[in-house]
Design a protein around this motif. Structure first.
Motif, PDB file in Angstrom:
ATOM      1  N   VAL A 277       3.447  21.035   3.979  1.00  0.00           N
ATOM      2  CA  VAL A 277       3.404  19.864   4.863  1.00  0.00           C
ATOM      3  C   VAL A 277       2.850  18.655   4.118  1.00  0.00           C
ATOM      4  CG1 VAL A 277       2.465  18.865   6.984  1.00  0.00           C
ATOM      5  CG2 VAL A 277       3.208  21.250   6.956  1.00  0.00           C
ATOM      6  N   ASN A 278       1.825  18.851   3.310  1.00  0.00           N
ATOM      7  CA  ASN A 278       1.254  17.747   2.541  1.00  0.00           C
ATOM      8  C   ASN A 278       2.272  17.160   1.573  1.00  0.00           C
ATOM      9  OD1 ASN A 278      -1.111  18.267   3.892  1.00  0.00           O
ATOM     10  ND2 ASN A 278      -2.202  19.100   2.134  1.00  0.00           N
ATOM     11  N   ARG A 279       3.005  18.035   0.886  1.00  0.00           N
ATOM     12  CA  ARG A 279       4.048  17.564  -0.036  1.00  0.00           C
ATOM     13  C   ARG A 279       5.157  16.860   0.745  1.00  0.00           C
ATOM     14  NH1 ARG A 279       6.172  22.635  -2.908  1.00  0.00           N
ATOM     15  NH2 ARG A 279       7.650  21.100  -3.730  1.00  0.00           N
ATOM     16  N   TRP A 280       5.526  17.428   1.881  1.00  0.00           N
ATOM     17  CA  TRP A 280       6.613  16.871   2.703  1.00  0.00           C
ATOM     18  C   TRP A 280       6.286  15.468   3.204  1.00  0.00           C
ATOM     19  CZ3 TRP A 280       6.249  15.511   7.915  1.00  0.00           C
ATOM     20  CH2 TRP A 280       7.463  15.173   8.533  1.00  0.00           C
ATOM     21  N   ILE A 281       5.088  15.294   3.767  1.00  0.00           N
ATOM     22  CA  ILE A 281       4.761  13.998   4.358  1.00  0.00           C
ATOM     23  C   ILE A 281       4.612  12.931   3.280  1.00  0.00           C
ATOM     24  CG2 ILE A 281       2.204  14.143   4.423  1.00  0.00           C
ATOM     25  CD1 ILE A 281       2.520  13.172   7.412  1.00  0.00           C
ATOM     26  N   SER A 282       4.132  13.329   2.091  1.00  0.00           N
ATOM     27  CA  SER A 282       4.051  12.375   0.976  1.00  0.00           C
ATOM     28  C   SER A 282       5.452  11.927   0.559  1.00  0.00           C
ATOM     29  CB  SER A 282       3.327  13.020  -0.207  1.00  0.00           C
ATOM     30  OG  SER A 282       2.019  13.433   0.146  1.00  0.00           O
ATOM     31  N   ALA A 283       6.379  12.878   0.499  1.00  0.00           N
ATOM     32  CA  ALA A 283       7.757  12.575   0.094  1.00  0.00           C
ATOM     33  C   ALA A 283       8.504  11.793   1.168  1.00  0.00           C
ATOM     34  CB  ALA A 283       8.507  13.859  -0.240  1.00  0.00           C
ATOM     35  N   MET A 284       8.195  12.035   2.440  1.00  0.00           N
ATOM     36  CA  MET A 284       8.873  11.314   3.522  1.00  0.00           C
ATOM     37  C   MET A 284       8.642   9.817   3.425  1.00  0.00           C
ATOM     38  SD  MET A 284      10.765  12.982   5.792  1.00  0.00           S
ATOM     39  CE  MET A 284      10.633  12.118   7.353  1.00  0.00           C
ATOM     40  N   LEU A 285       7.425   9.409   3.049  1.00  0.00           N
ATOM     41  CA  LEU A 285       7.145   7.979   2.945  1.00  0.00           C
ATOM     42  C   LEU A 285       7.843   7.349   1.750  1.00  0.00           C
ATOM     43  CD1 LEU A 285       5.104   8.636   5.175  1.00  0.00           C
ATOM     44  CD2 LEU A 285       3.539   7.015   4.098  1.00  0.00           C
ATOM     45  N   ARG A 286       8.259   8.157   0.783  1.00  0.00           N
ATOM     46  CA  ARG A 286       9.053   7.628  -0.336  1.00  0.00           C
ATOM     47  C   ARG A 286      10.539   7.614   0.019  1.00  0.00           C
ATOM     48  NH1 ARG A 286       5.771  11.363  -3.070  1.00  0.00           N
ATOM     49  NH2 ARG A 286       7.573  12.657  -3.635  1.00  0.00           N
ATOM     50  N   LEU A 287      11.016   8.691   0.650  1.00  0.00           N
ATOM     51  CA  LEU A 287      12.427   8.785   1.013  1.00  0.00           C
ATOM     52  C   LEU A 287      12.830   7.684   1.992  1.00  0.00           C
ATOM     53  CD1 LEU A 287      15.191  10.218   1.136  1.00  0.00           C
ATOM     54  CD2 LEU A 287      14.212  11.760   2.861  1.00  0.00           C
TER      55      LEU A 287
ATOM     56  N   MET B 127       0.810  -1.225   0.000  1.00  0.00           N
ATOM     57  CA  MET B 127       0.000   0.000   0.000  1.00  0.00           C
ATOM     58  C   MET B 127       0.844   1.276   0.000  1.00  0.00           C
ATOM     59  SD  MET B 127      -2.733  -1.085   2.951  1.00  0.00           S
ATOM     60  CE  MET B 127      -3.494  -2.701   3.000  1.00  0.00           C
ATOM     61  N   LEU B 128       2.086   1.189   0.458  1.00  0.00           N
ATOM     62  CA  LEU B 128       2.905   2.385   0.669  1.00  0.00           C
ATOM     63  C   LEU B 128       2.968   3.315  -0.545  1.00  0.00           C
ATOM     64  CD1 LEU B 128       5.902   0.956   2.743  1.00  0.00           C
ATOM     65  CD2 LEU B 128       4.044   2.405   3.561  1.00  0.00           C
ATOM     66  N   PRO B 129       3.190   2.804  -1.777  1.00  0.00           N
ATOM     67  CA  PRO B 129       3.300   3.719  -2.918  1.00  0.00           C
ATOM     68  C   PRO B 129       2.020   4.505  -3.204  1.00  0.00           C
ATOM     69  CG  PRO B 129       4.183   1.554  -3.469  1.00  0.00           C
ATOM     70  CD  PRO B 129       3.456   1.415  -2.173  1.00  0.00           C
ATOM     71  N   GLN B 130       0.885   4.058  -2.658  1.00  0.00           N
ATOM     72  CA  GLN B 130      -0.379   4.744  -2.927  1.00  0.00           C
ATOM     73  C   GLN B 130      -0.551   6.004  -2.085  1.00  0.00           C
ATOM     74  OE1 GLN B 130      -3.886   2.095  -3.199  1.00  0.00           O
ATOM     75  NE2 GLN B 130      -2.481   0.399  -2.873  1.00  0.00           N
ATOM     76  N   PHE B 131       0.242   6.126  -1.013  1.00  0.00           N
ATOM     77  CA  PHE B 131       0.028   7.259  -0.103  1.00  0.00           C
ATOM     78  C   PHE B 131       0.488   8.559  -0.738  1.00  0.00           C
ATOM     79  CE2 PHE B 131       1.320  10.334   3.075  1.00  0.00           C
ATOM     80  CZ  PHE B 131       0.188  10.388   3.885  1.00  0.00           C
ATOM     81  N   ALA B 132      -0.413   9.537  -0.768  1.00  0.00           N
ATOM     82  CA  ALA B 132      -0.091  10.890  -1.220  1.00  0.00           C
ATOM     83  C   ALA B 132      -1.211  11.814  -0.767  1.00  0.00           C
ATOM     84  CB  ALA B 132       0.062  10.948  -2.738  1.00  0.00           C
ATOM     85  N   ILE B 133      -0.845  13.023  -0.409  1.00  0.00           N
ATOM     86  CA  ILE B 133      -1.821  14.073  -0.129  1.00  0.00           C
ATOM     87  C   ILE B 133      -1.568  15.157  -1.166  1.00  0.00           C
ATOM     88  CG2 ILE B 133      -2.746  15.694   1.557  1.00  0.00           C
ATOM     89  CD1 ILE B 133      -3.057  12.797   2.439  1.00  0.00           C
TER      90      ILE B 133
END
Length: 248
Positions: free
Chosen positions: A181-191, A166-172
């Motif tokens: 913050v929305n861009r940051w938290i989406s990128a954190m789960l990829r980084l 499911m991880l790649p599906q997460f984005a706000i």
């Protein structure tokens, strides 16, 4: 023959080693790292930070309250997150919880078949999976990632393998309550995807270990087990390690 129970060792949580990553994975993570730094830098240049963005206009900061009050939810990606605090940790100001909801979409996984369940789990279109927690310090910078027991997050319990899918599906992808913050938290789960994968796999191992120690009990509701694993993180150190491997 001894009547003593065999000594069961708790599972080890081993941080990811970037040398084991593929070059394409490293490239994706470094791109996410650029996004993470860009979002934090945009706030810091005007004296703001990620946590401050979550708390602005929200009144007094109250333990256990969600910030923002109704959570952040993207009705196209079904990503969700909120910020709060409930642990007296001198290093941690609070933490983000990140989730993926089913919504009206086809869900690729089935909840765990756990016969000892003593509390209802969200079901059907209310089903929700916790992806990762992000610990923040008092200056609004991330200091760690963690996985938690079910009672902490109120989630539907899926296997670690299914949550990893499911991880790649997460984005706000909208702008409320804070575009950076929305861009940051989406990128954190990829980084930090390798860290999150390690935490999730270790989570299932820890639950199995806990179940062996407490047979017949619903360990998913055991208040003596809150976090199943924690990994300290440094954005700069992780990016530097990835760049070193990329250079060969």
């Amino acid at each position: 023959m001894s009547n003593r129970e065999p000594h069961i060792q708790p599972p080890q949580l081993i941080p990811p080693n970037p040398v084991h990553l593929l070059q394409d994975e490293i490239k994706t993570m470094l791109h996410a790292g650029d996004e993470v730094r860009s979002c934090m830098g945009a706030l810091e240049r005007v004296g703001l930070n990620l946590v401050g963005e979550m708390l602005k206009g929200q009144g007094d900061f109250v333990e256990l309250e969600h910030y923002p009050r109704d959570d952040v939810f993207d009705n196209e990606t079904f990503g969700q997150y909120y910020y709060h605090a409930h642990r007296s940790d001198i290093q941690e100001h609070g933490h983000f919880h990140t989730f993926l909801r089913t919504g009206g979409r086809a869900w690729p996984a089935e909840p765990l078949d756990y016969p000892l369940t003593s509390e209802p789990w969200p079901q059907g279109q209310d089903a929700i999976a916790h992806l990762a927690g992000i610990s923040m310090d008092a200056w609004g910078r991330p200091i760690g990632l963690f996985a938690a027991n079910r009672w902490v997050t109120g989630e539907t319990w899926y296997s670690a393998r299914d949550v990893i899918e499911m991880l790649p599906q997460f984005a706000i992808e909208h702008a409320w309550p804070s575009w950076p913050v929305n861009r940051w938290i989406s990128a954190m789960l990829r980084l930090f995807r390798p860290h999150i994968q390690a935490l999730l796999l270790h989570r299932d191992q820890m639950m199995e270990y806990w179940q062996q120690r407490h047979p017949g009990q619903d360990v998913l509701e055991d208040r003596n087990l809150e976090l199943t694993g924690y990994l300290p993180i440094s954005i700069d150190h992780w990016i530097a390690s990835l760049e070193q491997v990329q250079r060969g």
